[in-house]
Design a protein around this motif. Structure first.
Motif, PDB file in Angstrom:
ATOM      1  N   GLN A 153       0.827  -1.206   0.000  1.00 43.58           N
ATOM      2  CA  GLN A 153       0.000   0.000   0.000  1.00 43.58           C
ATOM      3  C   GLN A 153       0.864   1.259   0.000  1.00 43.58           C
ATOM      4  O   GLN A 153       0.528   2.242  -0.650  1.00 43.58           O
ATOM      5  N   ARG A 160       2.071   1.688  -3.480  1.00 44.81           N
ATOM      6  CA  ARG A 160       0.964   2.123  -4.339  1.00 44.81           C
ATOM      7  C   ARG A 160       0.786   3.633  -4.309  1.00 44.81           C
ATOM      8  O   ARG A 160       0.349   4.243  -5.268  1.00 44.81           O
ATOM      9  N   LEU A 161       1.085   4.214  -3.153  1.00 45.54           N
ATOM     10  CA  LEU A 161       0.951   5.669  -3.035  1.00 45.54           C
ATOM     11  C   LEU A 161       2.240   6.384  -3.432  1.00 45.54           C
ATOM     12  O   LEU A 161       2.408   7.574  -3.183  1.00 45.54           O
ATOM     13  N   LEU A 206      -1.365   2.609   4.060  1.00 45.34           N
ATOM     14  CA  LEU A 206      -1.901   3.851   3.476  1.00 45.34           C
ATOM     15  C   LEU A 206      -1.506   5.047   4.334  1.00 45.34           C
ATOM     16  O   LEU A 206      -1.072   6.082   3.822  1.00 45.34           O
ATOM     17  N   ARG A 264       0.800   8.360   3.585  1.00 42.59           N
ATOM     18  CA  ARG A 264       0.208   9.703   3.688  1.00 42.59           C
ATOM     19  C   ARG A 264       1.048  10.588   4.599  1.00 42.59           C
ATOM     20  O   ARG A 264       1.258  11.759   4.295  1.00 42.59           O
ATOM     21  N   ARG A 324       3.952  11.763   2.785  1.00 48.51           N
ATOM     22  CA  ARG A 324       3.531  12.767   1.789  1.00 48.51           C
ATOM     23  C   ARG A 324       3.040  14.067   2.444  1.00 48.51           C
ATOM     24  O   ARG A 324       2.595  14.977   1.745  1.00 48.51           O
ATOM     25  N   VAL A 357      -9.144   6.634  -2.032  1.00 54.69           N
ATOM     26  CA  VAL A 357      -7.821   5.992  -2.113  1.00 54.69           C
ATOM     27  C   VAL A 357      -7.352   5.962  -3.567  1.00 54.69           C
ATOM     28  O   VAL A 357      -6.175   6.185  -3.853  1.00 54.69           O
ATOM     29  N   TRP A 387      -5.785   9.101  -4.363  1.00 53.82           N
ATOM     30  CA  TRP A 387      -4.422   9.229  -3.809  1.00 53.82           C
ATOM     31  C   TRP A 387      -3.420   8.494  -4.683  1.00 53.82           C
ATOM     32  O   TRP A 387      -2.304   8.950  -4.869  1.00 53.82           O
ATOM     33  N   THR A 388      -3.811   7.337  -5.185  1.00 53.73           N
ATOM     34  CA  THR A 388      -2.846   6.576  -5.992  1.00 53.73           C
ATOM     35  C   THR A 388      -2.626   7.293  -7.324  1.00 53.73           C
ATOM     36  O   THR A 388      -1.536   7.271  -7.864  1.00 53.73           O
ATOM     37  N   ALA A 427      -0.030   9.740  -6.963  1.00 47.40           N
ATOM     38  CA  ALA A 427       1.278   9.227  -6.564  1.00 47.40           C
ATOM     39  C   ALA A 427       2.352   9.795  -7.469  1.00 47.40           C
ATOM     40  O   ALA A 427       2.211   9.783  -8.683  1.00 47.40           O
TER      41      ALA A 427
END
Ligand code: FAD
Length: 448
Positions: A19, A22-23, A359, A363, A366, A436, A439-440, A443
């Motif tokens: 996860q 993925r981000l 996740l 975050r 980020r 979500v 968010w991806t 990325a």
């Protein structure tokens, strides 16, 4: 610098690492096997299933089914692996364990943002500008457990799990018992189910003769006197239980005005009182045996078990004192915990905890606020439970409809009520999944 370190490549750690990547955030995933093994793992694969190959009920009329469907919609790696490696298993989702962990190992190792490092981590790493996820599971290595104990406070880390079964309050026939505390001291927090002599004798005999699990706990383990398994007490003599967890003293039955011959006490396990714990009934009996024998207790004939009793090696923390429902430690918000150590039980529950922690770790790196899942979802309800349950005798728990708030619309009967809870959970998760996906899409690095 700005990366995530995941410690432990089990169910939770593999999902978490995926996860994070993925981000678009780089991850280092540390797994100590094969350099250092555990007493239950047999391979060097990530996300190895240590025991059964079943991931529980497949359909959304089961709590495990709702949990899996939520994870599927959120883009879970573990559930995708399970779907790809499933084997026929009636109403359950069972997998070919080699295919399952083989596929996860391949996907994780091949991801350009994930570096898999085969080393034991002996101390909880300093997060610095990054974020650390500890997901080392029930068999966390000794060195790391010591370090984690220092971080959480020794008294907040458990090494053995001696837990009594938990049933849903709605499945107990409460008219067969009475609410009271011993000697009427304090608030009437216990539902007392009286047992007469003939029933007691049959019950104790069945308990003493029932089949127990072997192997989950080293034989050298001496039970603390306060947590001897009930079947062991039953074997010590016909009256041992009647003078132990089933003692009736101070519990006059209002229906008869007398002390019962023996009682089983149930206590609320959660704030809302949807779950009840069979006080003092920690046990090593096989799960089928527990259902059979504990349903002999008057009032528990229809009991629905959300967790069976266990006594086994288990490293987990007192999450109600330590964690936010984001997975972050309250004292160290850049350290997250995930998997069984947060106090969930089961492969899927562990992976689910890894999903949210992953996740949220990404975050945080980020510079974005972490996500708290709504309690109407099974994933959110599990986090809500582990971060708000009674801390004193906190024990890991499985997914259960009893953890979800009652349905919004009136429902007739258990089946309808659960269907409404499941529908609502999935509707809420769809909104989360939508976010979500955004968010991806944001990325910074292309997805692997
Ligand atoms: P794990 O999957 O155990 O992953 C933790 C990983 O961390 C491991 O790979 C370990 O090698 C690694 N690790 C540990 N310490 C370090 C370190 N210091 N540095 C680097 N790596 C480290 N659940 C079920 O649903 N069904 C079952 O049949 C079942 N059987 C179980 C049997 C036993 C004996 C036990 C103990 C538990 C069982 N569980 C079962 C409960 C639970 O679902 C599993 O333990 C599940 O694997 C937990 O997931 P996890 O990711 O938290 O831990």
């Amino acid at each position: 610098a700005d990366h995530v370190v995941v410690v432990g490549g089990g169910l939770a750690g593999s999902e978490a690492a995926w996860q994070v990547a993925r981000l678009g955030v780089p991850v280092r995933l540390y797994e100590m096997r094969p350099k250092r093994g555990t007493v239950v793992h047999r391979t060097d694969r990530l996300a190895e299933l240590v025991c059964s190959n079943s991931l529980g009920g497949a359909s959304v009329d089961t709590p495990a089914g709702v949990l899996k469907e939520e994870m599927r919609r959120l883009g879970s790696l573990v559930i995708e692996a399970a779907d790809r490696s499933s084997v026929p298993a009636g109403a359950a989702l069972a997998v070919d364990r080699e295919l399952f962990s083989g596929w996860i190992t391949e996907r994780v190792s091949a991801h350009p943002l994930i570096e898999v490092i085969r080393e034991e981590v002996e101390q909880v790493p300093e997060p610095g500008d990054g974020v650390v996820i500890v997901a080392t599971g029930p068999l966390t290595s000794d060195a790391l457990a010591t370090s984690l104990g220092r971080l959480t406070g020794e008294e907040f880390l458990a090494f053995y799990d001696a837990a009594a079964p938990i049933v849903t309050a709605e499945s107990v026939d409460q008219s067969r018992g009475f609410w009271a505390s011993r000697y009427d001291k304090g608030t009437p927090d216990y539902l007392n189910l009286p047992i007469d002599r003939p029933q007691y004798e049959i019950f104790v005999r069945a308990l003493a003769e029932a089949e127990q699990h072997a192997g989950h706990i080293p034989d050298e383990l001496k039970f603390f006197e306060g947590c001897v398994p009930v079947e062991e007490l039953a074997r010590r003599g016909p009256d041992t239980l009647r003078y132990g967890p089933m003692r009736p003293v101070g519990l006059r039955d209002p229906a008869t005005g007398r002390l019962p011959y023996a009682v089983v006490q149930l206590r609320k396990e959660d704030r809302e009182g949807r779950l009840l714990n069979l006080v003092g009934f920690q046990t090593r009996l096989k799960w089928g045996e527990q259902a059979r024998i504990f349903r002999m207790i008057p009032g528990l004939e229809q009991a629905e078990f959300v967790r069976f009793g266990v006594v086994h090696r288990n490293t987990f923390v007192k999450s109600p004192r330590l964690l936010h429902p984001t997975g972050q430690m309250r004292s160290h918000p850049r350290i997250l915990l995930a998997g069984l150590i947060v106090g969930v039980e089961g492969y899927v529950e562990s992976a689910a905890a890894g999903l949210l922690a992953g996740l949220n770790a990404a975050r945080l790196v980020r510079g974005e606020p972490p996500l708290v899942l709504p309690v109407e979802t099974m994933m959110g309800a599990l986090w809500h439970y582990v971060t708000t349950a009674r801390a004193e005798d906190f024990q890991p728990i499985n997914a259960a409809f009893g953890l979800l708030p009652p349905p919004d619309e009136p429902a007739r009967g258990k089946k309808e009520r659960r269907a409404a809870q499941a529908r609502r959970a999935l509707a809420v998760i769809d909104r989360v999944a939508e976010e979500v996906r955004r968010w991806t899409a944001d990325a910074p690095v292309p997805l692997g």
